[in-house]
Design a protein around this motif. Structure first.
Motif, PDB file in Angstrom:
ATOM      1  N   ALA A 112       0.880  -1.168   0.000  1.00 25.88           N
ATOM      2  CA  ALA A 112       0.000   0.000   0.000  1.00 25.88           C
ATOM      3  C   ALA A 112       0.908   1.205   0.000  1.00 25.88           C
ATOM      4  O   ALA A 112       1.914   1.224   0.712  1.00 25.88           O
ATOM      5  N   GLY A 113       0.586   2.210  -0.792  1.00 24.48           N
ATOM      6  CA  GLY A 113       1.470   3.360  -0.830  1.00 24.48           C
ATOM      7  C   GLY A 113       0.891   4.545  -1.565  1.00 24.48           C
ATOM      8  O   GLY A 113      -0.209   4.491  -2.110  1.00 24.48           O
ATOM      9  N   LEU A 114       1.678   5.607  -1.580  1.00 25.06           N
ATOM     10  CA  LEU A 114       1.255   6.859  -2.179  1.00 25.06           C
ATOM     11  C   LEU A 114       2.454   7.630  -2.685  1.00 25.06           C
ATOM     12  O   LEU A 114       3.573   7.445  -2.195  1.00 25.06           O
ATOM     13  N   ALA A 115       2.230   8.474  -3.674  1.00 26.06           N
ATOM     14  CA  ALA A 115       3.256   9.396  -4.133  1.00 26.06           C
ATOM     15  C   ALA A 115       3.277  10.580  -3.171  1.00 26.06           C
ATOM     16  O   ALA A 115       2.221  11.040  -2.728  1.00 26.06           O
ATOM     17  N   CYS A 116       4.475  11.044  -2.844  1.00 31.06           N
ATOM     18  CA  CYS A 116       4.604  12.118  -1.857  1.00 31.06           C
ATOM     19  C   CYS A 116       5.736  13.050  -2.268  1.00 31.06           C
ATOM     20  O   CYS A 116       6.866  12.609  -2.449  1.00 31.06           O
ATOM     21  N   GLN A 117       5.423  14.335  -2.410  1.00 33.28           N
ATOM     22  CA  GLN A 117       6.474  15.295  -2.736  1.00 33.28           C
ATOM     23  C   GLN A 117       6.921  16.088  -1.515  1.00 33.28           C
ATOM     24  O   GLN A 117       7.908  16.804  -1.568  1.00 33.28           O
ATOM     25  N   SER A 118       6.217  15.942  -0.409  1.00 33.30           N
ATOM     26  CA  SER A 118       6.584  16.650   0.819  1.00 33.30           C
ATOM     27  C   SER A 118       7.365  15.702   1.722  1.00 33.30           C
ATOM     28  O   SER A 118       6.816  15.049   2.597  1.00 33.30           O
ATOM     29  N   PHE A 119       8.668  15.637   1.498  1.00 32.02           N
ATOM     30  CA  PHE A 119       9.562  14.740   2.216  1.00 32.02           C
ATOM     31  C   PHE A 119      10.866  15.482   2.461  1.00 32.02           C
ATOM     32  O   PHE A 119      11.346  16.198   1.589  1.00 32.02           O
ATOM     33  N   ALA A 120      11.449  15.328   3.648  1.00 29.96           N
ATOM     34  CA  ALA A 120      12.708  16.009   3.947  1.00 29.96           C
ATOM     35  C   ALA A 120      13.437  15.324   5.085  1.00 29.96           C
ATOM     36  O   ALA A 120      12.841  14.651   5.924  1.00 29.96           O
ATOM     37  N   SER A 121      14.741  15.565   5.132  1.00 28.17           N
ATOM     38  CA  SER A 121      15.552  15.171   6.275  1.00 28.17           C
ATOM     39  C   SER A 121      15.160  16.075   7.433  1.00 28.17           C
ATOM     40  O   SER A 121      14.956  17.273   7.256  1.00 28.17           O
ATOM     41  N   LEU A 122      15.060  15.517   8.623  1.00 28.80           N
ATOM     42  CA  LEU A 122      14.670  16.303   9.791  1.00 28.80           C
ATOM     43  C   LEU A 122      15.798  16.408  10.812  1.00 28.80           C
ATOM     44  O   LEU A 122      16.079  17.477  11.322  1.00 28.80           O
ATOM     45  N   SER A 123      16.460  15.280  11.110  1.00 27.05           N
ATOM     46  CA  SER A 123      17.463  15.276  12.169  1.00 27.05           C
ATOM     47  C   SER A 123      18.516  14.213  11.890  1.00 27.05           C
ATOM     48  O   SER A 123      18.190  13.123  11.404  1.00 27.05           O
ATOM     49  N   LEU A 124      19.761  14.546  12.220  1.00 25.48           N
ATOM     50  CA  LEU A 124      20.839  13.565  12.117  1.00 25.48           C
ATOM     51  C   LEU A 124      20.994  12.773  13.408  1.00 25.48           C
ATOM     52  O   LEU A 124      21.437  11.628  13.390  1.00 25.48           O
ATOM     53  N   ASP A 125      20.662  13.389  14.543  1.00 27.67           N
ATOM     54  CA  ASP A 125      20.828  12.729  15.828  1.00 27.67           C
ATOM     55  C   ASP A 125      19.642  13.054  16.735  1.00 27.67           C
ATOM     56  O   ASP A 125      19.603  14.136  17.328  1.00 27.67           O
ATOM     57  N   PRO A 126      18.651  12.189  16.800  1.00 33.24           N
ATOM     58  CA  PRO A 126      18.571  10.888  16.144  1.00 33.24           C
ATOM     59  C   PRO A 126      18.217  11.050  14.665  1.00 33.24           C
ATOM     60  O   PRO A 126      17.686  12.089  14.267  1.00 33.24           O
ATOM     61  N   PRO A 127      18.490  10.022  13.850  1.00 34.90           N
ATOM     62  CA  PRO A 127      18.189  10.121  12.418  1.00 34.90           C
ATOM     63  C   PRO A 127      16.673  10.062  12.168  1.00 34.90           C
ATOM     64  O   PRO A 127      16.032   9.040  12.415  1.00 34.90           O
ATOM     65  N   LEU A 128      16.135  11.192  11.711  1.00 32.55           N
ATOM     66  CA  LEU A 128      14.698  11.314  11.470  1.00 32.55           C
ATOM     67  C   LEU A 128      14.433  11.952  10.112  1.00 32.55           C
ATOM     68  O   LEU A 128      15.224  12.777   9.643  1.00 32.55           O
ATOM     69  N   VAL A 129      13.312  11.582   9.517  1.00 33.81           N
ATOM     70  CA  VAL A 129      12.798  12.247   8.324  1.00 33.81           C
ATOM     71  C   VAL A 129      11.390  12.725   8.624  1.00 33.81           C
ATOM     72  O   VAL A 129      10.768  12.307   9.611  1.00 33.81           O
ATOM     73  N   LEU A 130      10.895  13.620   7.754  1.00 33.88           N
ATOM     74  CA  LEU A 130       9.506  14.044   7.888  1.00 33.88           C
ATOM     75  C   LEU A 130       8.842  13.977   6.523  1.00 33.88           C
ATOM     76  O   LEU A 130       9.497  14.065   5.491  1.00 33.88           O
ATOM     77  N   LEU A 131       7.553  13.790   6.544  1.00 31.09           N
ATOM     78  CA  LEU A 131       6.761  13.816   5.330  1.00 31.09           C
ATOM     79  C   LEU A 131       5.385  14.345   5.670  1.00 31.09           C
ATOM     80  O   LEU A 131       4.979  14.337   6.841  1.00 31.09           O
ATOM     81  N   CYS A 132       4.703  14.841   4.660  1.00 38.57           N
ATOM     82  CA  CYS A 132       3.351  15.359   4.836  1.00 38.57           C
ATOM     83  C   CYS A 132       2.423  14.579   3.918  1.00 38.57           C
ATOM     84  O   CYS A 132       2.705  14.429   2.729  1.00 38.57           O
ATOM     85  N   VAL A 133       1.332  14.088   4.491  1.00 31.45           N
ATOM     86  CA  VAL A 133       0.378  13.251   3.762  1.00 31.45           C
ATOM     87  C   VAL A 133      -0.999  13.887   3.869  1.00 31.45           C
ATOM     88  O   VAL A 133      -1.439  14.240   4.971  1.00 31.45           O
ATOM     89  N   GLY A 134      -1.673  14.006   2.753  1.00 31.16           N
ATOM     90  CA  GLY A 134      -3.020  14.552   2.749  1.00 31.16           C
ATOM     91  C   GLY A 134      -3.966  13.698   3.566  1.00 31.16           C
ATOM     92  O   GLY A 134      -3.919  12.468   3.510  1.00 31.16           O
ATOM     93  N   LYS A 135      -4.831  14.344   4.339  1.00 28.99           N
ATOM     94  CA  LYS A 135      -5.788  13.607   5.165  1.00 28.99           C
ATOM     95  C   LYS A 135      -6.741  12.765   4.335  1.00 28.99           C
ATOM     96  O   LYS A 135      -7.282  11.780   4.822  1.00 28.99           O
ATOM     97  N   GLY A 136      -6.927  13.123   3.078  1.00 27.65           N
ATOM     98  CA  GLY A 136      -7.832  12.370   2.218  1.00 27.65           C
ATOM     99  C   GLY A 136      -7.217  11.147   1.573  1.00 27.65           C
ATOM    100  O   GLY A 136      -7.888  10.423   0.835  1.00 27.65           O
ATOM    101  N   SER A 137      -5.946  10.868   1.850  1.00 28.51           N
ATOM    102  CA  SER A 137      -5.276   9.716   1.243  1.00 28.51           C
ATOM    103  C   SER A 137      -5.953   8.415   1.655  1.00 28.51           C
ATOM    104  O   SER A 137      -6.113   8.143   2.850  1.00 28.51           O
TER     105      SER A 137
END
Length: 168
Positions: free
Chosen positions: A40-65
């Protein structure tokens, strides 16, 4: 150059989309295995590196997905950063409903994440937090594993259309 004025407030959706569309973004596929063992998946253009320590990423997903609930329930997912030749993958994962992975090559990682074959890079993630943010969810995730292929250029989204970029 168009300016925001009282006659054209920042909440005008057409103007907002046009102005923010001048920021080129990469395109990713966020995907997990559902309860039925299918991706299950979706295309996402809102993605970014968030933190190196701890290693985190962030993404934004539409509520209607319609796909996000399955990805969220899995708790672990892959983020595949698409290459310029993967426009068809983006189109398949960007459409609503149905079997989005029909004709899309993918593999399961050791962490149970779904990775799109041929992506420039993949990031296996474990869900960290989900925050409501307007008409989207702001999602943070812990990085479990990273892969990257040699060479290739990214598939980009710019001014409401696909673009590519060569970087040296």
């Amino acid at each position: 150059m168009e300016r925001l004025t009282d006659a054209a407030p920042a909440t005008d959706p057409a103007l907002l989309r046009r102005v923010l569309g001048t920021f080129a973004s990469g395109i990713t596929v966020v995907a997990a295995l559902g309860d039925d063992g299918r991706p299950a998946g979706l295309a996402c253009q809102s993605f970014a590196s968030l933190s190196l320590d701890p290693p985190l990423v962030l993404l934004c997903v539409g509520k209607g997905s319609s796909s996000w609930p399955a990805v969220r329930a899995a708790g672990r997912f892959g983020v595949s950063i698409l290459a310029e030749e993967q426009r068809a993958v983006c189109e398949a994962l960007g459409r609503p409903g149905g079997d989005k992975f029909a004709g899309v090559a993918w593999e399961e990682s050791a962490h149970g994440a779904v990775r799109v074959t041929g992506a420039l890079a993949t990031v296996d993630c474990a869900l960290d937090t989900v925050h409501e943010a307007g008409d989207h969810y702001l999602v943070t995730a812990r990085i479990l594993e990273l892969t990257a292929r040699e060479g290739g250029s990214p598939l980009l989204y710019f001014r409401s259309d696909y673009a590519t970029g060569a970087f040296g």
